[in-house]
Design a protein around this motif. Structure first.
Motif, PDB file in Angstrom:
ATOM      1  N   LYS A 198       1.358   4.216  -3.023  1.00  0.00           N
ATOM      2  CA  LYS A 198       1.205   5.665  -2.873  1.00  0.00           C
ATOM      3  C   LYS A 198       2.414   6.418  -3.418  1.00  0.00           C
ATOM      4  N   ASN A 199       3.603   5.817  -3.298  1.00  0.00           N
ATOM      5  CA  ASN A 199       4.832   6.509  -3.699  1.00  0.00           C
ATOM      6  C   ASN A 199       5.235   6.264  -5.153  1.00  0.00           C
ATOM      7  N   LYS A 229       0.819  -1.203   0.000  1.00  0.00           N
ATOM      8  CA  LYS A 229       0.000   0.000   0.000  1.00  0.00           C
ATOM      9  C   LYS A 229       0.862   1.267   0.000  1.00  0.00           C
ATOM     10  N   LYS A 230       1.936   1.224   0.861  1.00  0.00           N
ATOM     11  CA  LYS A 230       2.833   2.377   0.894  1.00  0.00           C
ATOM     12  C   LYS A 230       3.544   2.562  -0.437  1.00  0.00           C
TER      13      LYS A 230
END
Length: 538
Positions: free
Chosen positions: A153-154, A149-150
């Motif tokens: 986002k990046n 998920k992280k």
């Protein structure tokens, strides 16, 4: 411990089902570990950007979550300062230090190590790595999902694949939480079973339904290393009693892996599937070993014969945990059966000893009331009986008669023939005279030495006189020879008898009455012996 584990997983499952972030889940896990197992140190490191870094730490300062993960501080409170030793661990283990037991659990995703969980518990704790296998699977899935998920986002690269992986991880988490709840429900049902047969049926029938397994069977070993069927599944998926099945432990791949190498589960894809030792198809097969510490006690066999569905990654951990739960219930019921048998045996022994004791007491009581030489009632019985009959006669106004007998010239008999002959004489006289009056309530007893008494409750003076004469006649009929040296002496053994009858009242006493009877006896002795005399009370 098993119930404590189940409650822990149920609580984690409920709380984590509403959590929406990796941090929340990690912190919830920490709090539940603290509450359930008194954990006071914990460290979770993960592989982040190809480096091992600290994600979560529990120490004296509390719970600290770091994202992005940080380099592990060199001032850490933990034993694992050598990072190479720590991260190269690929299997769960326990290290014991003076103050704590350290439980090390590697976190895996698709067989790759993605992190390590280290938990410090008190030395007296029974927490084992096997208890945390499901928790490790949950954290692995959540860490993977969180990192994906992280990363999403990046980075936009690979966004679609990352979203699919995240969705798959969430689905896996949801399924895992559902299975955790199911495991708790099954464990509760098993705890309610107090009969081995019922427990084994529930373990198979509910295990298939709630863990989504096509077929399941439980085999138990005996002391001769033979395996016995309990409950299993036929080729149509029905739970059936397979108690008829018995076989030597087969020399197969799963036997060596579980029994020789002491592994909890043996799993193989595309392998022959069997029923009653006959091959019936191909698919995956799993054998979960059941243990009593280091001693194997059986297997749980599973396969996918009916639907052919693949085994999920988390099924390995679930089945391990399920095997642990079932083995604990088997041991629980065996211990209960053994205790019941021991109690039954003890009860039988107590009853047997009680019967023996009662019999001995009865014999002792009998011996204490029987004259050892003559085998008739003794002085103690007479003293008790005469007082009871005295009070009854006083209460009801009934007559009470008493006869005292004394063997004539018994000292001379003993001196001439010896004490052995004297004892034999007493036995014969007692045996003969005790048969003269046999009506209910009468008592013929040895009073002492060569004296005997005949108690006649409810009989008047005439009845007493009649009995006295019958006693004299019985002695004449017995005709025991007397060693006479004088023509004055009679050639047979004779008795003298004192007789008296009274109706007790408030003004009379038993002591005075007995003296009257004794005086009558002395009159009979003085007036020639071999006779009776009657003396009326004053």
């Amino acid at each position: 411990m098993n119930e404590q584990i189940a409650v822990f997983y149920q609580t984690v499952a409920k709380q984590c089902s509403n959590a929406h972030s990796l941090r929340t889940i990690c912190e919830l896990v920490c709090r539940n570990l603290i509450q359930s197992f008194s954990v006071n140190h914990l460290q979770l490191i993960i592989k982040y950007n190809n480096e091992w870094k600290l994600l979560l730490e529990l120490n004296t300062k509390g719970i600290q979550y770091y994202f992005p993960p940080i380099i592990i501080p060199t001032s850490t409170e933990y034993y694992y300062k050598n990072i190479h030793y720590y991260v190269n661990k690929t299997e769960a283990s326990i290290d014991i230090l003076p103050n704590y037991r350290y439980v090390l659990i590697p976190l895996k995703h698709h067989s790759a190590i993605i992190g390590h969980l280290t938990i410090a518990v008190p030395l007296e704790s029974n927490l084992q790595p096997k208890h945390l296998t499901i928790l490790a699977a949950l954290l692995s899935a959540e860490i993977t999902a969180g990192l994906i998920k992280k990363a999403t986002k990046n980075h936009n690269v690979g966004r679609i694949n990352a979203e699919k992986a995240l969705l798959s991880s969430k689905e896996q988490q949801k399924s895992l939480l559902s299975y955790l709840q199911n495991m708790h429900d099954i464990s509760f049902q098993l705890w309610r079973s107090n009969i081995m047969e019922d427990m084994l049926f529930i373990a198979v029938d509910e295990g298939k339904k709630r863990l989504n397994i096509d077929r399941m069977a439980i085999f138990l070993f005996d002391k001769q290393k033979r395996m016995h069927g309990t409950f299993g599944t036929d080729i149509h998926g029905n739970t059936v009693n397979e108690g008829y099945f018995e076989s030597e432990i087969p020399n197969q791949w799963f036997a060596s892996k579980t029994l020789e190498y002491k592994e909890y589960i043996a799993f193989q894809e595309n392998t022959p599937l069997y029923h009653d030792l006959q091959q019936i198809g191909f698919g995956w097969s799993a054998y979960i070993a059941l243990w009593d510490e280091d001693t194997p006690i059986g297997w749980i066999a599973c396969d996918n014969l009916i639907t052919g569905q693949p085994l999920r990654n988390y099924h390995h951990q679930l089945l391990k945990q399920y095997g642990f739960i079932v083995s604990q219930h088997i041991l629980r019921l065996r211990a209960a059966d053994k205790l019941i048998k021991l109690n039954h045996d003890l009860e039988q022994r107590v009853q047997s000893r009680t019967k023996e004791l009662n019999k001995a007491n009865e014999q002792l009581q009998k011996l204490s009331r029987i004259d050892a030489l003559t085998n008739i009632a003794n002085r103690r019985v007479f003293d008790e009986t005469v007082m009871t009959e005295w009070r009854r006669a006083n209460r009801l106004g009934l007559p009470l008669s008493l006869l005292i007998l004394d063997i004539d010239n018994f000292k001379t008999y003993n001196d001439k023939l010896g004490h052995a002959a004297g004892d034999q004489c007493l036995r014969k006289i007692a045996a003969t005279l005790s048969q003269v009056e046999r009506r209910a309530g009468t008592l013929f007893a040895r009073y002492g030495g060569e004296e005997f008494v005949l108690l006649l409750p409810g009989q008047n003076q005439q009845a007493a006189v009649n009995n006295a004469q019958r006693l004299l006649n019985a002695m004449h009929n017995l005709a025991l020879p007397f060693p006479s040296e004088s023509k004055k002496d009679k050639p047979i053994v004779t008795v003298s008898i004192g007789v008296s009858t009274i109706i007790p009242s408030q003004t009379t006493t038993y002591g005075n009455f007995f003296k009257h009877v004794d005086t009558a006896l002395y009159q009979a002795k003085a007036e020639g012996k071999d006779c009776f005399r009657v003396l009326l009370p004053d």
